[in-house]
Enzyme design. Structure first.
Site, short mmCIF file in Angstrom:
data_model
loop_
_atom_site.label_atom_id
_atom_site.label_comp_id
_atom_site.label_asym_id
_atom_site.label_seq_id
_atom_site.Cartn_x
_atom_site.Cartn_y
_atom_site.Cartn_z
N HIS A 193 0.86 -1.19 0.00
CA HIS A 193 0.00 0.00 0.00
C HIS A 193 0.89 1.24 0.00
O HIS A 193 2.11 1.13 0.17
CB HIS A 193 -0.94 0.02 1.22
CG HIS A 193 -0.27 0.23 2.53
ND1 HIS A 193 0.45 -0.76 3.17
CD2 HIS A 193 -0.16 1.32 3.32
CE1 HIS A 193 0.94 -0.30 4.30
NE2 HIS A 193 0.59 0.98 4.43
N GLU B 38 6.07 4.55 0.12
CA GLU B 38 6.55 5.16 1.35
C GLU B 38 8.07 5.22 1.41
O GLU B 38 8.64 6.12 2.04
CB GLU B 38 5.97 4.41 2.55
CG GLU B 38 4.46 4.61 2.63
CD GLU B 38 3.78 3.81 3.73
OE1 GLU B 38 4.40 3.56 4.77
OE2 GLU B 38 2.61 3.43 3.52
ZN LIG Z 1 2.51 0.64 8.46
#
Ligand SMILES: [Zn+2]
Length: 277
Positions: free
Chosen positions: A118, A137
């Site tokens: 994700h 990320e």
């Molecule tokens: Zn996380």
């Protein structure tokens, strides 16, 4: 030498399901113990690699996963949320960190067979771009750290996470693959002693490389930063578009031009915070 460890949870040894990373779920207590083991292995490796100061930023969810009472007493802990730098809290501390270790990270949204893939929010964000480059990320945090001159020296997670990091930052990035993902919710996990040995070695080698001038360079994105965010649902975009300066070229897409990476990072976090049902 000061090392900042940003500790996420999805890429921790043994973790394969949201139930292991979500407070209130039956397996969460076990997930926390697994996370503590990986974090302490990284702290130990950092000191073996020559660090004289280590700060750990809890970087998962509300940032209250790590147990201070079980943390290696040589390290300090950033706990709680929201904090100014989120997953990289302490990036602007004095003295500044010399290097960053991304621990327990996960592959970006849409990765084939990456454990719990994700980008920031599973339910809200489909993709993020910095100057047209797709980032997860790892990329978002590496770019923020890069704006402060701090290089990412080591990364731990599944094989796709580590490949994503080396694609972005180069082969000088030290990695510790602690599990081999076979699906979003499935992986072959290394025995914990072996996984933690890999983490310890990656941390130590990363700092050794830094001292010898062989670590990856800080990731510096060109300015101004063109941020683009693809959302999952249009009602979230209706709200996120309230951010002054945001542009909406499509139903699920927002764009934002920022003068520097910190502003881009804050704009992104503001969009995510606004994106509610
Ligand atoms: Zn996380």
């Amino acid at each position: 030498m000061k090392l900042l460890i940003s500790a996420d949870m999805e890429g921790i040894s043994g973790i394969v399901a949201w139930e292991q990373t979500t407070p209130g779920q039956i397996e969460y207590a076990r997930g926390r113990r697994l996370m503590m083991g990986d974090v302490n292995a990284a702290v130990n490796g950092a000191f073996e690699g020559g660090a004289d100061e280590v700060v750990v930023s809890d970087a998962h969810g509300d940032a209250r996963n790590l147990l201070l009472e079980e943390l290696d007493p040589r390290a300090r802990l950033n706990s709680g949320s929201p904090s100014p730098f989120s997953m990289l809290q302490s990036l602007d501390d004095t003295p500044a960190p010399n290097a960053l270790l991304l621990l327990g990270y996960h592959a970006l949204s849409g990765t084939r067979k990456g454990v719990l893939d994700h980008t920031w929010s599973d339910e809200r964000i489909r993709a993020v771009f910095l100057n047209d480059q797709l980032v997860g990320e790892i990329g978002l945090n590496a770019a923020l750290a890069g704006a402060y001159g701090v290089p990412v020296v080591a990364l731990t997670g599944d094989q796709h996470t580590c490949a994503e990091g080396q694609d972005l930052l180069g082969p000088a990035l030290e990695i510790a693959v602690v599990k081999s993902a076979t699906g979003r919710y499935a992986a072959q996990c290394l025995p914990l002693p072996e996984a933690r040995e890999r983490i310890c070695e990656a941390a130590a080698r990363g700092l050794l490389r830094l001292r010898e001038g062989r670590a990856p360079a800080p990731l510096v994105v060109s300015l101004p930063v063109r941020l683009a965010v693809e959302f999952v649902f249009t009602q979230h975009v209706d709200r996120a578009f309230l951010l002054p300066g945001a542009e909406r070229p499509g139903g699920t897409r927002l764009e934002y031009t920022a003068p520097d990476m910190l502003t881009a990072h804050r704009a992104f976090r503001a969009m995510v915070a606004l994106a509610r049902d």
